[in-house]
Design an enzyme around this catalytic site. Structure first.
Site, PDB file in Angstrom:
ATOM      1  N   HIS A  57       1.369   5.037  -1.880  1.00  0.00           N
ATOM      2  CA  HIS A  57       0.898   6.063  -2.825  1.00  0.00           C
ATOM      3  C   HIS A  57       2.124   6.766  -3.401  1.00  0.00           C
ATOM      4  O   HIS A  57       2.850   7.440  -2.663  1.00  0.00           O
ATOM      5  CB  HIS A  57      -0.008   7.077  -2.110  1.00  0.00           C
ATOM      6  CG  HIS A  57      -1.291   6.476  -1.613  1.00  0.00           C
ATOM      7  ND1 HIS A  57      -2.433   6.415  -2.391  1.00  0.00           N
ATOM      8  CD2 HIS A  57      -1.608   5.897  -0.433  1.00  0.00           C
ATOM      9  CE1 HIS A  57      -3.401   5.828  -1.696  1.00  0.00           C
ATOM     10  NE2 HIS A  57      -2.926   5.499  -0.505  1.00  0.00           N
ATOM     11  N   ASP A 106      -8.725   2.453  -3.928  1.00  0.00           N
ATOM     12  CA  ASP A 106      -8.359   3.006  -2.613  1.00  0.00           C
ATOM     13  C   ASP A 106      -8.352   4.532  -2.604  1.00  0.00           C
ATOM     14  O   ASP A 106      -7.982   5.180  -3.574  1.00  0.00           O
ATOM     15  CB  ASP A 106      -6.981   2.512  -2.186  1.00  0.00           C
ATOM     16  CG  ASP A 106      -6.536   3.129  -0.876  1.00  0.00           C
ATOM     17  OD1 ASP A 106      -7.155   2.826   0.144  1.00  0.00           O
ATOM     18  OD2 ASP A 106      -5.592   3.938  -0.884  1.00  0.00           O
ATOM     19  N   ASN A 156      -4.643   5.832  -7.200  1.00  0.00           N
ATOM     20  CA  ASN A 156      -5.419   7.088  -7.099  1.00  0.00           C
ATOM     21  C   ASN A 156      -4.566   8.300  -7.509  1.00  0.00           C
ATOM     22  O   ASN A 156      -4.403   9.259  -6.765  1.00  0.00           O
ATOM     23  CB  ASN A 156      -6.041   7.278  -5.707  1.00  0.00           C
ATOM     24  CG  ASN A 156      -5.021   7.450  -4.599  1.00  0.00           C
ATOM     25  OD1 ASN A 156      -3.866   7.081  -4.744  1.00  0.00           O
ATOM     26  ND2 ASN A 156      -5.453   8.007  -3.484  1.00  0.00           N
ATOM     27  N   HIS A 215       0.831  -1.207   0.000  1.00  0.00           N
ATOM     28  CA  HIS A 215       0.000   0.000   0.000  1.00  0.00           C
ATOM     29  C   HIS A 215       0.867   1.259   0.000  1.00  0.00           C
ATOM     30  O   HIS A 215       1.088   1.881   1.044  1.00  0.00           O
ATOM     31  CB  HIS A 215      -0.911  -0.042   1.243  1.00  0.00           C
ATOM     32  CG  HIS A 215      -2.083   0.867   1.166  1.00  0.00           C
ATOM     33  ND1 HIS A 215      -3.303   0.559   1.692  1.00  0.00           N
ATOM     34  CD2 HIS A 215      -2.228   2.102   0.632  1.00  0.00           C
ATOM     35  CE1 HIS A 215      -4.156   1.553   1.488  1.00  0.00           C
ATOM     36  NE2 HIS A 215      -3.513   2.514   0.838  1.00  0.00           N
ATOM     37  N   ARG A 254       1.912   8.854  -6.129  1.00  0.00           N
ATOM     38  CA  ARG A 254       1.426  10.190  -6.561  1.00  0.00           C
ATOM     39  C   ARG A 254       1.746  10.593  -7.992  1.00  0.00           C
ATOM     40  O   ARG A 254       1.310  11.643  -8.440  1.00  0.00           O
ATOM     41  CB  ARG A 254       1.942  11.291  -5.621  1.00  0.00           C
ATOM     42  CG  ARG A 254       1.590  11.102  -4.171  1.00  0.00           C
ATOM     43  CD  ARG A 254       0.102  11.228  -3.931  1.00  0.00           C
ATOM     44  NE  ARG A 254      -0.212  11.280  -2.511  1.00  0.00           N
ATOM     45  CZ  ARG A 254      -1.213  10.632  -1.955  1.00  0.00           C
ATOM     46  NH1 ARG A 254      -2.028   9.888  -2.672  1.00  0.00           N
ATOM     47  NH2 ARG A 254      -1.439  10.730  -0.671  1.00  0.00           N
ATOM     48  N   ASP A 287       0.427   2.281   3.925  1.00  0.00           N
ATOM     49  CA  ASP A 287      -0.461   3.365   3.444  1.00  0.00           C
ATOM     50  C   ASP A 287       0.337   4.669   3.378  1.00  0.00           C
ATOM     51  O   ASP A 287      -0.139   5.734   3.786  1.00  0.00           O
ATOM     52  CB  ASP A 287      -1.709   3.527   4.317  1.00  0.00           C
ATOM     53  CG  ASP A 287      -2.768   4.406   3.628  1.00  0.00           C
ATOM     54  OD1 ASP A 287      -2.537   4.831   2.481  1.00  0.00           O
ATOM     55  OD2 ASP A 287      -3.812   4.659   4.249  1.00  0.00           O
TER      56      ASP A 287
HETATM   57  O1  DOR Z   1      -5.081   8.524   4.722  1.00  0.00           O
HETATM   58  C1  DOR Z   1      -5.273   8.167   3.575  1.00  0.00           C
HETATM   59  N1  DOR Z   1      -4.675   8.768   2.537  1.00  0.00           N
HETATM   60  N2  DOR Z   1      -6.096   7.139   3.356  1.00  0.00           N
HETATM   61  C2  DOR Z   1      -6.469   6.793   2.124  1.00  0.00           C
HETATM   62  O2  DOR Z   1      -7.207   5.862   2.012  1.00  0.00           O
HETATM   63  C3  DOR Z   1      -5.990   7.555   0.955  1.00  0.00           C
HETATM   64  C4  DOR Z   1      -4.723   8.200   1.234  1.00  0.00           C
HETATM   65  C5  DOR Z   1      -4.313   9.219   0.191  1.00  0.00           C
HETATM   66  O3  DOR Z   1      -4.383   8.932  -0.996  1.00  0.00           O
HETATM   67  O4  DOR Z   1      -3.858  10.300   0.593  1.00  0.00           O
END
Ligand code: DOR
Length: 435
Positions: free
Chosen positions: A70, A160, A102, A68, A72, A313
């Site tokens: 991100h 997500d 995302n 998990h 960006r 995350d």
């Molecule tokens: O805290 C979070 N940030 N939870 C998520 O599910 C998405 C993530 C984000 O993309 O910033």
């Protein structure tokens, strides 16, 4: 203070470390030999031909696998890029990360997946696997071209950042993804119940006058996802589980034989909602920090196997976005570079978890969940030499400079932590070496 070594495929002997590999029940002091990018044996003596890395007093473990992350890019490069995010991964002991789609545009076509794969290859830091969108543009209206995405090698599907509101669409996703034996990775949250909340709904939110997010917002959707997986016999992976009720639902589902796995984040295992008295926006994430009972339930769930793995995350947000009133700041914190240290301090040093248990949750188990190509999350002979060498006693202070992530939104900024990766090898090449 680190060195990156080029492309030369050199034999390497990691000497005298405590080798912990739960995938083969291994925990002993020995030497590890690496040849042509793979693990080729244990206990060998130096011949003078290998590059020798002294690991005395250190732990030698399979490189961590994050389900998990991100990254960006594309779209939010001011917060993170594939280059900086994969570098941050190395800094935290990770050798494989799975990026969440995302982005802008969201990763919902083969061309988007290939873009990430190309950028990751160019960065040449760690292995980057891609998670494709469940729905086109993450709009929750129509399924993405899952078959085409599967052909590009995505390791799962997720929207997500939000849940799929339409249960019928989610049902179809479970049915379709089965054809490719890929998991549907669910962010379980009913946004109507979240209702502009910013932190966990309870005594603390009431006292602070902040709008609360009830646990129910997560739990009803966790229950729904489990029921859909059960009905369709699909593969479900639950992301960032944070409530005691959620842990209970998964425990029961596993007993019934539902094909479900689940992750928990380092912050949901170590921080509680009362910290929000500081109004620090680096404590605002989705799902929110919960009270101690939920944290304890998550630790229990991790110990009894209900929660299969720990995932960061890692959610970078630029200072411009995070340094605002708590109502306006986005949800999310960076995590790749602090995960190991905070888990060491809060769980290992406090006697809640052993090193083999932690390594299983950070490396072996996540690799199994997404059925990574052979040789990840293990040090078995023949495996890819993705290895982290950890100094469990190394003290370091989290500063903006120490973090390689482009964003610095960490609740541990300014804190002294203990335990850190000092050397990381990816496919047999040294990609991080701290001196
Ligand atoms: O805290 C979070 N940030 N939870 C998520 O599910 C998405 C993530 C984000 O993309 O910033």
């Amino acid at each position: 203070m680190y060195e990156k070594i080029g492309n030369v495929m050199q034999s390497i002997l990691i000497k005298n470390g405590r080798v912990i590999d739960p995938s083969q029940g291994m925990d002993c002091v020995t030497n590890v030999l690496i040849e042509n990018g793979r693990i080729t044996g244990f206990g060998m003596r130096p011949t003078g031909k290998e590059r020798e890395i002294d690991a005395e007093g250190k732990l030698v473990v399979p490189g961590f696998v994050d389900l998990h992350t991100h990254l960006r890019e594309p779209g939010f490069e001011e917060s993170e890029t594939i280059f900086t995010g994969s570098d941050a991964a190395l800094n935290g002991g990770y050798t494989s990360i799975c990026c969440i789609p995302n982005t802008d545009p969201p990763i919902d076509t083969p061309a988007d997946v290939e873009f990430i794969q190309d950028q990751a290859a160019r960065a040449d830091h760690c292995n980057v696997f891609v998670i494709g969108c469940i729905s086109k543009k993450r709009e929750g209206k129509e399924l993405s071209e899952m078959g085409y995405l599967a052909r590009t090698g995505v390791v799962g599907f997720s929207d997500d950042g939000s849940d799929i509101e339409n249960a019928d669409l989610l049902r179809r996703a479970f049915e379709y993804a089965q054809m490719f034996d890929l998991p549907i990775m669910c962010h379980t949250e009913d946004k109507n119940l979240t209702n502009r909340g910013v932190m966990h709904e309870g005594c603390v939110s009431a006292r602070l006058g902040l709008r609360g997010i009830p646990s129910l917002a997560e739990d009803v959707m966790t229950a729904r996802a489990i029921m859909l997986a059960e009905y369709t016999k699909g593969r479900l992976h639950l992301m960032h589980i944070s409530t005691s009720r959620g842990v209970e639902l998964i425990r029961e589902a596993k007993k019934r034989g539902v094909n479900v796995t689940a992750e928990v984040t380092p912050h949901h295992l170590t921080l509680t909602d009362d910290l929000l008295v500081s109004f620090d926006t680096n404590l605002k994430m989705a799902p929110p920090l919960r009270p101690r009972e939920d944290v304890e339930a998550c630790i229990e769930g991790l110990l009894d196997g209900t929660l299969d793995c720990i995932a960061t995350d890692h959610a970078p947000h630029s200072a411009e976005k995070k340094q605002r009133e708590i109502d306006l700041a986005p949800f999310g914190i960076v995590g790749l570079e602090t995960a190991l240290s905070v888990l060491n301090m809060e769980l290992i040093l406090k006697g809640r978890l052993t090193w083999p248990q932690l390594i299983d949750k950070l490396a072996c188990s996540p690799a199994k969940i997404i059925k990574l190509p052979s040789g990840k999350g293990t040090l078995a002979v023949g495996a890819d030499a993705d290895v982290a060498i950890i100094d469990p006693e190394l003290k370091w202070t989290v500063t903006e400079k120490e973090l390689r992530s482009r964003s610095k939104n960490s609740p541990w900024l300014g804190k002294e932590l203990v335990g850190r990766a000092v050397c990381v090898l990816v496919n047999g090449r040294v990609r991080l070496l701290r001196r």
